[in-house]
Design a protein around this motif. Structure first.
Motif, PDB file in Angstrom:
ATOM      1  N   THR A   1     -13.950   0.987 -11.804  1.00  0.00           N
ATOM      2  CA  THR A   1     -14.654   2.280 -11.857  1.00  0.00           C
ATOM      3  C   THR A   1     -13.671   3.416 -11.585  1.00  0.00           C
ATOM      4  O   THR A   1     -13.660   4.440 -12.284  1.00  0.00           O
ATOM      5  N   ALA A   2     -12.804   3.229 -10.600  1.00  0.00           N
ATOM      6  CA  ALA A   2     -11.812   4.268 -10.286  1.00  0.00           C
ATOM      7  C   ALA A   2     -10.859   4.473 -11.465  1.00  0.00           C
ATOM      8  O   ALA A   2     -10.538   5.609 -11.835  1.00  0.00           O
ATOM      9  N   ALA A   3     -10.403   3.375 -12.087  1.00  0.00           N
ATOM     10  CA  ALA A   3      -9.466   3.498 -13.212  1.00  0.00           C
ATOM     11  C   ALA A   3     -10.096   4.288 -14.355  1.00  0.00           C
ATOM     12  O   ALA A   3      -9.419   5.041 -15.057  1.00  0.00           O
TER      13      ALA A   3
ATOM     14  N   PRO B   1       1.411   6.715  -3.677  1.00  0.00           N
ATOM     15  CA  PRO B   1       1.690   8.003  -4.348  1.00  0.00           C
ATOM     16  C   PRO B   1       1.324   8.027  -5.835  1.00  0.00           C
ATOM     17  O   PRO B   1       1.070   9.101  -6.374  1.00  0.00           O
ATOM     18  N   ILE B   2       1.283   6.867  -6.494  1.00  0.00           N
ATOM     19  CA  ILE B   2       0.956   6.888  -7.927  1.00  0.00           C
ATOM     20  C   ILE B   2      -0.481   6.426  -8.180  1.00  0.00           C
ATOM     21  O   ILE B   2      -0.912   6.393  -9.334  1.00  0.00           O
ATOM     22  N   SER B   3      -1.188   6.061  -7.114  1.00  0.00           N
ATOM     23  CA  SER B   3      -2.530   5.487  -7.299  1.00  0.00           C
ATOM     24  C   SER B   3      -3.620   6.493  -6.938  1.00  0.00           C
ATOM     25  O   SER B   3      -3.476   7.251  -5.979  1.00  0.00           O
ATOM     26  N   GLY B   4      -4.717   6.451  -7.684  1.00  0.00           N
ATOM     27  CA  GLY B   4      -5.907   7.198  -7.297  1.00  0.00           C
ATOM     28  C   GLY B   4      -6.845   6.339  -6.465  1.00  0.00           C
ATOM     29  O   GLY B   4      -7.869   6.816  -5.972  1.00  0.00           O
ATOM     30  N   PHE B   5      -6.503   5.075  -6.327  1.00  0.00           N
ATOM     31  CA  PHE B   5      -7.347   4.111  -5.612  1.00  0.00           C
ATOM     32  C   PHE B   5      -6.437   2.959  -5.205  1.00  0.00           C
ATOM     33  O   PHE B   5      -5.660   2.482  -6.019  1.00  0.00           O
TER      34      PHE B   5
ATOM     35  N   GLU C   1       0.849  -1.211   0.000  1.00  0.00           N
ATOM     36  CA  GLU C   1       0.000   0.000   0.000  1.00  0.00           C
ATOM     37  C   GLU C   1       0.880   1.255   0.000  1.00  0.00           C
ATOM     38  O   GLU C   1       0.600   2.233  -0.697  1.00  0.00           O
ATOM     39  N   GLY C   2       1.932   1.219   0.809  1.00  0.00           N
ATOM     40  CA  GLY C   2       2.803   2.392   0.937  1.00  0.00           C
ATOM     41  C   GLY C   2       3.494   2.718  -0.379  1.00  0.00           C
ATOM     42  O   GLY C   2       3.635   3.889  -0.746  1.00  0.00           O
ATOM     43  N   TRP C   3       3.914   1.673  -1.088  1.00  0.00           N
ATOM     44  CA  TRP C   3       4.595   1.920  -2.364  1.00  0.00           C
ATOM     45  C   TRP C   3       3.613   2.307  -3.450  1.00  0.00           C
ATOM     46  O   TRP C   3       3.962   3.026  -4.392  1.00  0.00           O
ATOM     47  N   ALA C   4       2.380   1.826  -3.336  1.00  0.00           N
ATOM     48  CA  ALA C   4       1.388   2.100  -4.383  1.00  0.00           C
ATOM     49  C   ALA C   4       0.750   3.481  -4.231  1.00  0.00           C
ATOM     50  O   ALA C   4       0.390   4.111  -5.225  1.00  0.00           O
TER      51      ALA C   4
ATOM     52  N   GLY D   1      -8.606   9.442 -16.031  1.00  0.00           N
ATOM     53  CA  GLY D   1      -8.043   8.098 -15.972  1.00  0.00           C
ATOM     54  C   GLY D   1      -7.149   8.033 -14.751  1.00  0.00           C
ATOM     55  O   GLY D   1      -6.390   8.967 -14.480  1.00  0.00           O
ATOM     56  N   LYS D   2      -7.287   6.954 -13.973  1.00  0.00           N
ATOM     57  CA  LYS D   2      -6.501   6.852 -12.735  1.00  0.00           C
ATOM     58  C   LYS D   2      -5.859   5.486 -12.660  1.00  0.00           C
ATOM     59  O   LYS D   2      -6.352   4.524 -13.243  1.00  0.00           O
TER      60      LYS D   2
END
Ligand SMILES: Cc1ncc(C[n+]2csc(CCOP(=O)(O)OP(=O)(O)O)c2C)c(N)n1
Ligand SMILES: [Mg+2]
Length: 513
Positions: free
Chosen positions: A144-146, A121-125, A116-119, A151-152
């Motif tokens: 749905t988030a992507a 900063p680049i993730s919207g979800f 989670e910690g590595w994901a 676009g996320k």
């Protein structure tokens, strides 16, 4: 149905049919489910940054997310720099990271990491599945988030037991909230444009597609303002029959010149332009201090609808005279190699609907104006400055658009970060022609040494030199199943490029520049 099968059914029901994968033990049930349930094209990538870069370009060309399949925290970490580029591009990706079984995590086995910690900063979800019965639901929410505008990156963490346990329930992703725009921002922009001061429209995102860009150019023409794109847009539809648009130049001084004298800057899906880096004594913002910055549409707002509303507020419609209507060069230039001639050759030889992947770095600065009159094509760039995106993006674009040709303008140093993408191009028989700009150095950094005022000696210069030994691009490519040739003149380049563009699979040309 186990959790992994519910995931595959959810992908298919939600419109995802492509997975760029580099699997490990914790993903074996997902891999097995992809095998049992037809409908998904699984592409093996030999490193994670190839998978993530491919998924980025796949989105840019289709506006549809692909899934990745990455192995635990370290696999995600290997893919982060191209996820960073994808985030900067506004690309939607379902980023699936397999992980330790839920009950095995507390044992702190070697591959256990802070996914989670590595994901984050680049993730919207980010969502970790906790039970097989919830995998479908979680995946649907991630999709749905992507798909949320523009676009996320939606990271779905899939512990091994949630994949292998029975009790999976498939789901279908809801469509996301559509983007909107602000009427008051349109009215204010119309007021600015009607006032007649020097105004620049800075255009990005979906507004760089053919129709909205044409409308933006018509607005600019009717109001005496200018248009410009950011330094590295995710995708521009350009070439004959389309509106030519320049970009903010990379060198700070040229960028300051391009925006000099502007009284109003209207941002259309773009953010305010800043220099790539700080340089001693130079400003960070690239527009004049007394310039008024107005946001017509943020990157997450509907810039195309805002442009349409602005056009109607100003009573402006498409103006066919703004489209580029001159012909491409009758024949490609010959003789010694220069950047301008290379661009003219591309214009002369590329077939219509070519997808250009531009990781040309220093050599590519001047390609743009010489390709305005090329046949209609798309131009994709390195959006986040994290090099190593070109070969992966070419792979993803070719998977996304199997009937189109891809030409990769690829600087040599950057190519070496993800060179194994060539193997995937060979395995998938992709119509990709890679032109390696082989200057055998990190040329851009030689310039940057001077720009930051450093005074280099032999040790510094050695760190920017890619010779000793020279990289043998022909052997590298052929070792991964991609035929290749070396060109030392424009005549040779033209000959190989013509042949490569007829060739069924990938081809690599090492261009000695
Ligand atoms: C992930 C990442 N690592 C390092 C850098 C720093 N960097 C920027 S350009 C460059 C060298 C580029 O060399 P090459 O691709 O050969 O292009 P050239 O400068 O020769 O045109 C490096 C190492 C970066 N931008 N991103
Ligand atoms: Mg180089």
């Amino acid at each position: 149905m186990n959790g992994a099968e519910s995931l595959v059914h959810t992908l298919i029901a939600s419109g995802i049919d492509t997975v760029f994968a580099n699997p490990g033990t914790s993903e074996m049930h997902f891999v097995a489910a992809l095998d049992r349930i037809p409908g998904i094209h699984c592409i093996l990538c030999l490193d994670e940054n190839t998978a993530t870069g491919a998924a980025d370009a796949y989105w840019r060309m289709t506006r549809k997310p692909a899934a990745t399949l990455l192995h635990c925290g370290p696999g995600l970490a290997n893919g982060l720099s191209n996820l960073h580029n994808a985030m900067r591009a506004g690309s939607g990706i379902l980023n699936i990271v397999g992980d330790q079984a839920t009950y095995h995590r507390p044992l702190d086995a070697p591959l256990t990491a802070d996914v989670e910690g590595w994901a984050a900063p680049i993730s919207g979800f980010v969502q970790r599945c906790m039970k097989s019965s919830e995998v479908g639901r979680d995946a649907a929410a991630a999709i749905t988030a992507a798909n949320t505008y523009p676009g996320k990156i939606a990271t779905l963490i899939l512990p091994a037991d949630t994949a292998w346990d029975e009790g999976g329930i498939s789901a279908t992703a809801e469509p996301p909230e559509p983007p909107s725009f602000r009427e008051d921002a349109v009215a204010k922009a119309a007021g600015i444009l009607n006032a007649g001061e020097d105004t620049m429209l800075l255009i990005s995102g979906a507004a760089l597609m053919e129709a909205p860009l044409h409308l933006a150019a018509a607005i600019a023409h009717a109001t005496g303002s200018k248009i410009l794109a950011p330094v590295s847009p995710a995708r521009v539809e350009r070439g004959q029959g389309r509106v030519p648009i320049a970009r903010v130049p990379y060198p700070v001084d040229l960028a300051l010149d391009a925006l000099a004298g502007i009284k109003n800057l209207i941002l259309i899906g773009a953010t305010a332009p800043v220099a790539f880096f700080a340089y001693p004594g130079k400003p960070g913002y690239l527009y004049p201090l007394n310039c008024n910055v107005h946001i017509l549409a943020r990157p997450d707002e509907d810039a195309c609808a805002a442009l349409a509303a602005l056009a109607s507020a100003l009573n402006v419609s498409h103006d066919p005279r703004l489209r580029r209507d001159d012909h491409r060069p009758a024949a490609p230039p010959t003789g010694s190699i220069t950047p301008e001639k290379l661009a003219q050759s591309l214009a002369a030889l590329m077939p219509p609907q070519t997808i250009i992947i531009d990781e040309a770095i220093s050599y590519g600065r001047g390609f743009y104006p010489y390709t305005y009159n090329a046949p209609p094509h798309d131009w994709l760039q390195l959006t986040g400055g994290a090099i190593g995106a070109g070969l992966p993006m070419a792979t993803g674009a070719a998977i996304a658009c199997p009937t189109r040709r891809v030409i990769t303008l690829q600087a040599d140093g950057s190519a070496m970060y993800t060179v194994q993408a060539l193997w995937t191009q060979a395995r998938e028989k992709l119509a990709v022609t890679t032109i390696i700009l082989s200057n055998r150095k990190y040329a851009i950094l030689l310039g940057e040494l001077a720009n930051v005022g450093a005074n280099p000696g032999a040790t510094a210069l050695n760190m920017l030199d890619l010779s000793n030994p020279d990289i043998d691009w022909i052997q590298l490519a052929e070792g991964m199943g991609v035929p290749a040739a070396r060109a030392a003149t424009m005549d040779e380049l033209n000959q190989y490029l013509t042949a490569a563009l007829e060739h069924d699979g990938p081809f690599l040309i090492e261009l000695l520049v």
